[in-house]
Design an enzyme around this catalytic site. Structure first.
Site, mmCIF file in Angstrom:
data_model
loop_
_atom_site.group_PDB
_atom_site.id
_atom_site.type_symbol
_atom_site.label_atom_id
_atom_site.label_comp_id
_atom_site.label_asym_id
_atom_site.label_seq_id
_atom_site.Cartn_x
_atom_site.Cartn_y
_atom_site.Cartn_z
ATOM 1 N N HIS A 14 53.080 44.842 32.536
ATOM 2 C CA HIS A 14 52.434 45.369 33.739
ATOM 3 C C HIS A 14 52.987 44.666 34.979
ATOM 4 O O HIS A 14 52.498 43.619 35.381
ATOM 5 C CB HIS A 14 50.926 45.148 33.612
ATOM 6 C CG HIS A 14 50.119 45.960 34.562
ATOM 7 N ND1 HIS A 14 48.914 46.525 34.224
ATOM 8 C CD2 HIS A 14 50.332 46.315 35.854
ATOM 9 C CE1 HIS A 14 48.421 47.178 35.255
ATOM 10 N NE2 HIS A 14 49.268 47.057 36.268
ATOM 11 N N HIS A 59 54.558 45.390 39.017
ATOM 12 C CA HIS A 59 54.859 46.306 40.118
ATOM 13 C C HIS A 59 56.096 45.786 40.840
ATOM 14 O O HIS A 59 56.042 44.739 41.483
ATOM 15 C CB HIS A 59 53.678 46.411 41.083
ATOM 16 C CG HIS A 59 52.456 47.016 40.450
ATOM 17 N ND1 HIS A 59 52.259 48.378 40.364
ATOM 18 C CD2 HIS A 59 51.380 46.447 39.848
ATOM 19 C CE1 HIS A 59 51.109 48.625 39.744
ATOM 20 N NE2 HIS A 59 50.548 47.459 39.412
ATOM 21 N N ASN A 82 53.694 53.458 40.076
ATOM 22 C CA ASN A 82 53.159 53.837 41.395
ATOM 23 C C ASN A 82 54.097 53.434 42.529
ATOM 24 O O ASN A 82 53.731 52.725 43.440
ATOM 25 C CB ASN A 82 51.757 53.263 41.598
ATOM 26 C CG ASN A 82 51.736 51.745 41.580
ATOM 27 O OD1 ASN A 82 52.641 51.124 41.024
ATOM 28 N ND2 ASN A 82 50.719 51.157 42.179
ATOM 29 N N ASP A 89 48.622 53.750 36.584
ATOM 30 C CA ASP A 89 48.018 52.503 37.082
ATOM 31 C C ASP A 89 47.955 52.437 38.594
ATOM 32 O O ASP A 89 48.900 52.777 39.289
ATOM 33 C CB ASP A 89 48.785 51.281 36.578
ATOM 34 C CG ASP A 89 48.155 49.995 37.085
ATOM 35 O OD1 ASP A 89 47.013 49.729 36.711
ATOM 36 O OD2 ASP A 89 48.791 49.309 37.902
ATOM 37 N N HIS A 135 44.621 45.519 32.270
ATOM 38 C CA HIS A 135 43.826 44.496 32.965
ATOM 39 C C HIS A 135 42.315 44.541 32.708
ATOM 40 O O HIS A 135 41.520 44.809 33.590
ATOM 41 C CB HIS A 135 44.076 44.512 34.478
ATOM 42 C CG HIS A 135 44.203 45.878 35.104
ATOM 43 N ND1 HIS A 135 43.264 46.866 34.949
ATOM 44 C CD2 HIS A 135 45.160 46.397 35.908
ATOM 45 C CE1 HIS A 135 43.644 47.932 35.628
ATOM 46 N NE2 HIS A 135 44.801 47.680 36.224
ATOM 47 N N ASN A 144 42.414 44.636 42.078
ATOM 48 C CA ASN A 144 41.723 45.704 41.386
ATOM 49 C C ASN A 144 42.207 45.767 39.946
ATOM 50 O O ASN A 144 43.390 45.985 39.714
ATOM 51 C CB ASN A 144 42.000 47.034 42.100
ATOM 52 C CG ASN A 144 41.102 48.141 41.589
ATOM 53 O OD1 ASN A 144 40.076 47.870 40.960
ATOM 54 N ND2 ASN A 144 41.476 49.376 41.845
ATOM 55 N N ASP A 188 50.215 42.112 35.952
ATOM 56 C CA ASP A 188 49.813 42.977 37.071
ATOM 57 C C ASP A 188 50.344 42.410 38.394
ATOM 58 O O ASP A 188 49.671 42.448 39.424
ATOM 59 C CB ASP A 188 48.296 43.167 37.140
ATOM 60 C CG ASP A 188 47.903 44.350 38.036
ATOM 61 O OD1 ASP A 188 48.807 45.063 38.513
ATOM 62 O OD2 ASP A 188 46.687 44.542 38.253
ATOM 63 N N HIS A 240 52.677 42.299 47.957
ATOM 64 C CA HIS A 240 52.345 43.023 49.192
ATOM 65 C C HIS A 240 52.899 42.247 50.381
ATOM 66 O O HIS A 240 52.881 41.015 50.377
ATOM 67 C CB HIS A 240 50.831 43.157 49.359
ATOM 68 C CG HIS A 240 50.210 44.139 48.424
ATOM 69 N ND1 HIS A 240 50.408 45.494 48.524
ATOM 70 C CD2 HIS A 240 49.408 43.953 47.343
ATOM 71 C CE1 HIS A 240 49.742 46.108 47.558
ATOM 72 N NE2 HIS A 240 49.122 45.193 46.819
#
Lengths: 195, 444, 323
Positions: B70, B72, B104, B164, B244, B290, B317, B321
């Site tokens: 997981h 990003h 995503n 996700d 998660h 989240n 996860d 950002h």
């Protein structure tokens, strides 16, 4: 403990190590009596006067002066208190202080001779604030100033009309006035800053 | 061997290494490890390898290369937050040799074209194998199935599918997705969040959120979806993976589903193993994630579940950002935390130092099981002669050091562990015999 | 009360009612009480904050709160800048942080902030050097409202000389949408600090989670609480709560949790009725209740200015020394 309290001498403040007593209780009493006489003399028997003490210690001093005047003259002199906190010009520099009471005798101040009463006259800024605060209360005929101690170092064109004791000091010195009503004893002490 | 690993990192020539005196996780012994031609050519005492580079591994634990289910990576679309290159460099520094890039992105990874692009970017970067995750629905919109088969058949060989960030909330769509991926041994990884129960939700529904005036994210909103999805997966005999997991109640449901023999697996993030919702008291959105940080009781339940195998694996996860997405009031801030570069150290603190897992357990939960769930060839295998030379050398005795996100390889700085003293250090990472990390630094 | 009652280091900001100790809260009420005597005199402007700048930063419309702060700052002779989100760069997507930096450049000594996000005042305080006063942040807190409410209670229920006094033993019932109410949160915290006994009354759907950890009691039964209340504080209920299924209809809400004349008759003789405004007459409070002598709603408004004067004065003392 049974108090064999030595009369504070002028050399050392009893119970206040490091401080020098500059006025004894008896000297304070005499100074206030003299100031009360002077006020009566200068105001033609205290006609139309209002005594306004500046908190904290100006308030009991005003009350004592009013009592002397009543004693000498048989007439009561109206007295009250005038808090100047909100009129000070040093808010940026010092933490905010709790507000004290402003209590004006029922006759008000309009047309009266207001005698401001404070313990120590130093820079004159408190009195400047008091004049502003008084302005919000009304329009006295005249304003006079009585202080227990004038220690000099004025920063404004202000002088006292009645002085209990002129006390030449160095700028770094500190003058503490203690009164029965607020501190449990009468005394004026002189010490060094930053002790 | 090595089905997915046709591409070569670096100059295309695997290196030869002799790793001296490592503690082999799971084997309970100290041994030398010899790497050549991308595979482990020997494990034993006093091995010799003339011409090989020698790495003194005294005191280091040798783990099979870590696998993250997981991650990003943000590329394509949000290259200001992360790129495949910066993200995988951070992954290597964290001890990972394979990561699953979540779908995503912008555009979403919902076509063969996008997943192949991400897969190729991973090969070019060469820090670890990038396994794209395909979107379950078109644009992660939750309305229409994406072309799952095309992604499975693409060069990226997608096997994990997930929306996700969004929950596949529509039960019919979820049922169909679970059933459909059976044709190519796929698994649906669900972000379990009942959308109606979490409208505007900001923080775990609990004492802290109530006091802070932040809208609650109730545990039941996660648990209700997990319970439903377990039933759906059982109904069609397919594989469900729960992303998660964050609550004690979810653990109970998963335990129950597993007891039925259903194909349900689950992951927990490092942050949910260590952090709790009271960290939100200062409204610093670096703690906004989240599912949200939960309570101490949840943390204890998650640790126990990871230890007993109810939760199969740790997944980061990792959600980078840019600064401006977090330098806001709480409600306006983005959800997510970086995690690749701290994951192993957090697991060390939360699971090993607490006696809940030994290093063999860590190897299982961070390598073997995630590799199995993700159907990742060439990863997650025991360190044995003939096995792929994907491994991580970890120094558990390195003094605990405060995490400094500014020193991270990730483009983003939103680590919730900033300033926190974490034990250990990833000393080296090898991808098919080539060192991607040496002495705690990337090799290039 | 000597020395520094509000040390500049400890209280540069007022973000939460929980920040205040009992002594500090009482000091604010006492200061306000003295200022009330000033307000009663013909000349009502004080020079205290002359040369200081107070910025009203309102991301949410609230004419009454903004006006109250503006009047408070002006009566203390501060320069007031009203910075409202509407029509400003904020509406064009400028971040809270950039707005904070702008205010900083303007030399704001105090920023009064109203924002729809819980914690916004807290965040802002991290980005500016001036004092931050929370004028309502999302569903979190509204501490000056709680202070003016406490001031009003002390004024109406306390002994003639209230200086130095708290609200010990005063029974306060707060009724309505507690879940979404920053007024309720601040009041619970402040009133508990001042010794009052607070009971929250709401339908279960509008009672906050974990309310049992709050320093108050909670009840679903309004009528049972009325008889033992010295103060009833009615909260505004918003129509949109109905669409989110918190209750079936405004009428049902009003029947179960509204204060009408019949319910008011259950109150003890001395009890007062409060409302932070703006009211929904006929919903949470009936017109005859709002306009009755028990209602303090008008007094709350005038007390608001005085309490906010006290807060600005006490926070801004020593501003230069702290900076």
């Amino acid at each position: 403990m049974c108090a064999m309290r030595p009369e504070p001498g002028h050399e050392q403040g009893a119970g206040h190590p490091g401080w020098k007593a500059v006025l004894t209780p008896e000297e304070i009493r005499r100074a206030l009596s003299r100031v009360a006489h002077e006020i009566l003399e200068r105001t033609h028997g205290g006609e139309g006067i209002v005594l306004l003490g500046i908190p904290t210690r100006g308030v009991p001093l005003a009350r004592r002066l009013a009592a002397r005047i009543a004693e000498f003259e048989g007439t009561s002199a109206p007295y009250g208190s005038l808090d100047v906190t909100m009129h000070r010009d040093d808010l940026r520099l010092r933490p905010a202080r709790a507000l004290q009471r402003t209590e004006v005798p029922s006759g008000g101040v309009d047309g009266k001779t207001v005698v401001l009463v404070d313990d120590v006259l130093f820079s004159g800024r408190t009195i400047r604030a008091a004049l502003d605060a008084l302005n919000d209360l009304g329009r006295p005929r005249a304003v006079q100033l009585a202080v227990l101690v004038d220690r000099g170092h004025r920063e404004l064109p202000i002088r006292a009309d009645y002085v209990g004791k002129n006390l030449p000091t160095a700028y770094r010195e500190v003058v503490r006035v203690l009164l029965e009503e607020t501190d449990g004893e009468d005394s004026v002490l002189l010490g060094e800053r930053d002790r | 061997m090595n089905g997915a690993g046709t591409a070569r990192n670096g100059d295309g020539m695997a290196e030869e290494w002799l790793i001296k005196g490592a503690r082999i996780a799971g084997a309970d012994r100290v041994a030398d490890i010899r790497l050549a031609g991308g595979v482990i050519t020997g494990v034993g005492e006093d091995l010799s390898a003339p011409g090989a580079r020698v790495l003194d591994a005294a005191g280091l634990v040798a783990l099979p290369g870590l696998v993250d289910l997981h991650t990003h990576l943000r590329e394509p679309g949000r290259e200001d937050a992360e790129t495949v290159e910066t993200g995988t460099r951070g992954a290597a520094l964290g001890g990972f040799t394979a990561v699953h890039a979540m779908a995503n992105t912008e555009p979403a990874a919902d076509t063969a074209g996008v997943v192949e692009q991400v897969w190729r970017l991973g090969q070019q970067a060469g820090y670890c194998d990038v396994r794209p995750v395909g979107a379950v629905t078109v644009g992660l919109g939750g309305r229409q199935l994406a072309e799952l088969g095309a992604m499975a058949d693409s060069a990226a060989r997608v096997r994990v599918f997930s929306d996700d960030g969004n929950c596949v909330a529509d039960p019919l769509l979820m049922l169909r997705a679970l059933e459909y991926v059976k044709a190519f041994d796929g698994v649906i990884a669900q972000h379990a969040q009942e959308p109606r129960l979490t409208e505007g939700a900001q923080l775990n529904e609990g004492e802290v959120a109530s006091r802070l005036g932040l809208a609650g994210w109730p545990a039941a909103a996660e648990e209700a979806i997990i319970a439903r999805d377990c039933l759906l997966a059982a109904h069609v005999g397919s594989a469900l993976h729960v992303c998660h997991v964050s609550t004690a109640g979810s653990v109970e449901i998963i335990r129950w589903a597993k007891s039925k023999g259903w194909q349900v697996t689950a992951e927990v993030t490092p942050h949910h193993l260590l952090l709790t919702d009271d960290l939100a008291a200062g409204y610093d959105p670096v703690f906004k994630v989240n599912p949200p940080l939960r309570t101490h009781a949840d943390v204890a339940a998650l640790r126990a579940a990871l230890a007993d195998g109810t939760i199969d694996c740790v997944a980061t996860d990792h959600a980078p950002h840019p600064v401006e997405a977090k330098e806001t009031e709480w409600a306006a801030a983005a959800n997510g935390m970086t995690g690749l570069e701290t994951a192993l150290r957090v697991v060390h603190l939360a699971m090993v130092d607490t006696g809940l897992l030994d290093w063999a357990g860590v190897a299982d939960r961070m390598s073997a099981r995630p590799a199995a769930i993700g159907r990742v060839p060439g990863h997650g295998q025991p360190l044995r002669p003939g096995g792929p030379a994907n491994l991580t050398l970890y120094d558990p005795a390195a003094p605990a050091e405060a995490v400094d996100p500014a020193a991270h390889a990730s483009k983003s700085r939103n680590s919730p562990f900033a300033g926190m003293a974490l034990p250990g250090q990833v000393h080296a990472t090898f991808l098919r015999g080539t060192a991607t990390v040496l002495d705690g630094k990337v090799t290039r | 009360m000597t020395g520094s009652p509000m040390p500049a280091g400890r209280h540069r900001h007022l973000i939460s009612a929980a920040d205040l100790s009992r002594d500090e809260a009482v000091l604010i009420l006492d200061t306000a009480a003295e200022l009330a005597s000033v307000a009663g005199r013909p000349i009502r402007k004080l020079p205290t904050l002359r040369g200081m700048t107070v910025v009203n930063l309102f991301f949410e419309d609230s004419t009454r709160t903004r006006t109250s702060f503006e009047a408070a700052a002006k009566r203390l002779s501060a320069d007031v800048i009203n910075f409202s989100a509407r029509g400003s760069s904020v509406a064009k997507g400028e971040s809270l942080k950039d707005t904070a930096l702008t205010l900083e450049a303007m030399g704001a000594d105090a920023v009064v902030v109203r924002h729809s996000a819980s914690g916004a005042a807290h965040r802002l305080a991290g980005w500016v050097t001036g004092s931050v006063v929370n004028a309502g942040d999302g569903t979190h807190e509204h501490p000056t409202q709680a202070l003016l409410d406490a001031f009003t209670m002390r004024q109406r229920l306390g002994a003639p000389d209230q200086r130095g006094g708290g609200l010990d033993g005063v029974r306060v019932t707060i009724v309505g949408d507690v879940l979404h109410s920053r007024v309720a949160r601040s009041n619970v915290l402040l009133l508990a600090t001042l010794g009052a006994e607070v009971t929250l009354v709401a339908p279960p759907t509008l009672m906050p989670y974990a309310v049992e950890t709050w320093p108050c009691k909670a009840s679903y039964d309004f009528d049972a609480e009325l008889r033992k209340s010295d103060v009833v504080m009615m909260l505004r209920v918003q129509q949109e709560r109905m669409t989110a299924a918190y209750f079936p209809s405004i009428r049902e809400y009003s029947r179960r949790y509204g204060l009408d004349a019949g319910r008011m008759a259950l109150l003890p003789e001395h009890a007062i009725v409060m409302h932070p405004g703006p009211m929904n007459r006929g919903v949470e409070i009936a017109a005859e209740v709002a306009d009755s002598p028990r209602s303090t709603i008008v007094a709350q408004v005038s007390n608001g200015v005085i309490v906010r004067m006290a807060v600005l004065y006490l926070l801004l003392g020593g501003a230069a020394a702290a900076a």
